[in-house]
Design a protein around this motif. Structure first.
Motif, PDB file in Angstrom:
ATOM      1  N   ARG A  88       0.807  -1.233   0.000  1.00 17.56           N
ATOM      2  CA  ARG A  88       0.000   0.000   0.000  1.00 17.56           C
ATOM      3  C   ARG A  88       0.832   1.272   0.000  1.00 17.56           C
ATOM      4  N   ASP A  89       2.135   1.151  -0.005  1.00 15.21           N
ATOM      5  CA  ASP A  89       2.988   2.333   0.126  1.00 15.21           C
ATOM      6  C   ASP A  89       3.849   2.494  -1.139  1.00 15.21           C
ATOM      7  N   ALA A  90       3.430   3.425  -1.992  1.00 12.69           N
ATOM      8  CA  ALA A  90       4.128   3.620  -3.271  1.00 12.69           C
ATOM      9  C   ALA A  90       5.572   4.089  -3.056  1.00 12.69           C
ATOM     10  N   ASP A  91       5.827   4.848  -1.982  1.00 11.26           N
ATOM     11  CA  ASP A  91       7.210   5.297  -1.735  1.00 11.26           C
ATOM     12  C   ASP A  91       8.107   4.126  -1.340  1.00 11.26           C
ATOM     13  N   ALA A  92       7.545   3.214  -0.542  1.00 10.83           N
ATOM     14  CA  ALA A  92       8.324   2.023  -0.184  1.00 10.83           C
ATOM     15  C   ALA A  92       8.619   1.204  -1.449  1.00 10.83           C
ATOM     16  N   ALA A  93       7.643   1.144  -2.371  1.00  8.81           N
ATOM     17  CA  ALA A  93       7.837   0.409  -3.623  1.00  8.81           C
ATOM     18  C   ALA A  93       8.955   1.054  -4.448  1.00  8.81           C
ATOM     19  N   THR A  94       9.012   2.374  -4.452  1.00 13.89           N
ATOM     20  CA  THR A  94      10.074   3.071  -5.192  1.00 13.89           C
ATOM     21  C   THR A  94      11.441   2.790  -4.568  1.00 13.89           C
ATOM     22  N   ARG A  95      11.483   2.723  -3.236  1.00 11.71           N
ATOM     23  CA  ARG A  95      12.763   2.405  -2.581  1.00 11.71           C
ATOM     24  C   ARG A  95      13.198   0.981  -2.927  1.00 11.71           C
ATOM     25  N   VAL A  96      12.234   0.069  -2.996  1.00 10.96           N
ATOM     26  CA  VAL A  96      12.569  -1.306  -3.403  1.00 10.96           C
ATOM     27  C   VAL A  96      13.108  -1.299  -4.837  1.00 10.96           C
ATOM     28  N   ALA A  97      12.442  -0.557  -5.724  1.00  7.73           N
ATOM     29  CA  ALA A  97      12.882  -0.492  -7.132  1.00  7.73           C
ATOM     30  C   ALA A  97      14.318   0.032  -7.215  1.00  7.73           C
ATOM     31  N   ASN A  98      14.629   1.071  -6.452  1.00  3.51           N
ATOM     32  CA  ASN A  98      15.984   1.621  -6.498  1.00  3.51           C
ATOM     33  C   ASN A  98      17.008   0.652  -5.921  1.00  3.51           C
TER      34      ASN A  98
END
Ligand code: HEM
Length: 411
Positions: free
Chosen positions: A269-279
């Motif tokens: 549910r956390d798009a920012d956490a998803a972006t950190r995973v992507a990076n």
């Protein structure tokens, strides 16, 4: 760090590179106690370097061209006569601005929407089946890229194109027959793209005014002359192929979340956490090991004169794992990107410096958005990961888990 750039202990490092793969540079830097060294590779002298300072020397100040930047077997698959990567100066800026426009925020949002649509469709098609996620990702991304680019579905066999585009990346570091086969398949894709460009230009294909295919078909050089058909065709492939290459990061994302299951809940549910995973996926996992350039504007660094024609190899993998930049670089820790300063020369899986003015990848925002969105989709566990060989050999370039990450799609 010594003030003089040391030499590799071996007279020729070609075999060492083939043997050590992604870790070739890292092992030499460590052994020599230096962030740069001189070596002979593929018959040519080169300076191999890594780290934040090396990346800024390499990417900032127009010091390098990409002339003979890759061995010709690689060049024929990944970089093409007349393409943006072979240009420098004003012609490069102009062509690059076309890519930046095609990959701006609004366009990336459309790409993500297309990706979600195709993912949902493919998921349903494969319900109850076990499939390699890598191959599935190639197909989903090919379909998403085609529809996003405004290329009508009846103009292409999507499975065939997915195979051709993936082969260009998969076979890039192979030599001999495997590479020749990929080259022949590539030529087929080029002919297809050239015909498509001709048909868009002649209005035999109706393309939306802000679609990528229209942008490329209408593209011109920095003097306003239309791009030759072959060049436009090459840029169509330069746009589609790397979108499909994001499939590797989809695989690595599932690999990471499977081995660190606590990220499912954080990302869902956390798009920012998803972006950190992507990076962190882009930092941690191997993709392009190095990028090589030829000096076009002389400079000195570490007490050495770099003259026009000298070759420099920037080790991207070593920079992404550099202890001077990253704490515990060998651990997968997405939280390291909380409050990250965004220094352009530290996280360099897609190059360093500035994308608009240098050769840094224009598709980075698209790559991050696709990977982050997929992390969220995967966090809902639409598939399970059956027992398999999850090891990723760092000797094989480009890397992939042994079993291409098989997943069992839920009904
Ligand atoms: C350039 C990596 C995705 C389009 C590059 C470079 C790297 C790279 C290392 C070379 C930089 C240099 O020459 O110094 C990647 C990786 C990707 C990816 C690992 C993830 C799959 C994309 C996407 C697109 C794209 C999604 C477009 C849709 C390009 C283009 C260039 C480029 C056109 C040439 C830029 C220039 O020479 O100015 N990429 N890329 N890439 N990439 Fe990507």
């Amino acid at each position: 760090t010594p003030t003089v750039i040391p030499r590799s202990p071996a007279p020729d490092d070609t075999l060492a590179f083939l043997k050590n793969g992604y870790l070739y540079g890292t092992r030499r830097f460590r052994k020599l106690g230096s962030d740069a060294f001189e070596a002979r590779l593929a018959g040519m002298r080169a300076t191999v370097m890594h780290g934040r300072e090396a990346a800024s020397v390499f990417y900032e100040g127009d010091r390098f061209s990409r002339e003979r930047a890759m061995p010709s077997s690689v060049q024929h698959l990944l970089q093409d006569e007349g393409s943006v990567q072979t240009l420098e100066g004003p012609p490069h800026r102009h062509r690059k601005s076309m890519f930046m426009r095609m990959l701006d925020d609004a366009s990336v949002a459309r790409l993500i929407a297309a990706f979600e649509r195709e993912w949902t469709r493919v998921r349903a098609e494969h319900a109850g089946h076990e499939v390699p996620l890598y191959d599935l990702g190639n197909l989903v991304l090919t379909r998403a890229a085609l529809s996003w680019a405004g290329i009508p579905a009846d103009r292409v066999d999507d499975r065939d194109l997915a195979g051709r585009l993936a082969a260009m990346v998969d076979r890039a570091s192979s030599i001999g027959p495997v590479n020749w086969v990929a080259r022949v398949r590539r030529r087929g894709a080029e002919e297809w793209a050239a015909e498509l460009v001709a048909d868009v230009r002649a209005a035999r294909v109706q393309a939306d005014p802000d679609s990528a295919i229209r942008t490329i078909a209408d593209g011109s050089d920095d003097h306003g002359a239309p791009l030759p058909e072959e060049v436009a065709a090459v840029e169509v492939l330069n746009l589609l192929r790397p979108i499909v290459a994001v499939s590797r990061y989809l695989v690595f994302t599932v690999h990471a979340m499977h081995t660190h299951p606590q990220w499912h809940a954080k990302v869902e549910r956390d798009a920012d956490a998803a972006t950190r995973v992507a990076n962190e996926v882009r930092r941690f996992y191997p993709f392009f090991p190095v990028i090589s350039g030829t000096v076009q504007r002389p400079f000195d660094w570490r007490g050495r004169d770099f003259e026009p024609g000298d070759r420099v190899i920037l080790d991207l993998y070593a920079t992404n794992h550099d202890e001077r930049i990253w704490e515990e670089p060998g651990r997968f820790l997405p939280e390291r990107f909380e409050g990250w300063d965004g220094d352009p020369n530290t996280l360099v899986p897609q190059g360093g410096g500035d994308a608009a003015t240098g050769h840094r990848c224009p598709g980075e925002a698209a790559t991050i958005a696709l990977t982050a969105r997929f992390a969220q989709l995967a966090a809902t566990r639409p598939f399970s990961v059956p027992d398999q060989d999850l090891r990723i050999s760092l000797r094989h370039i480009p890397a992939l888990p042994m079993d291409r990450l098989r997943v069992q799609m839920r009904d």
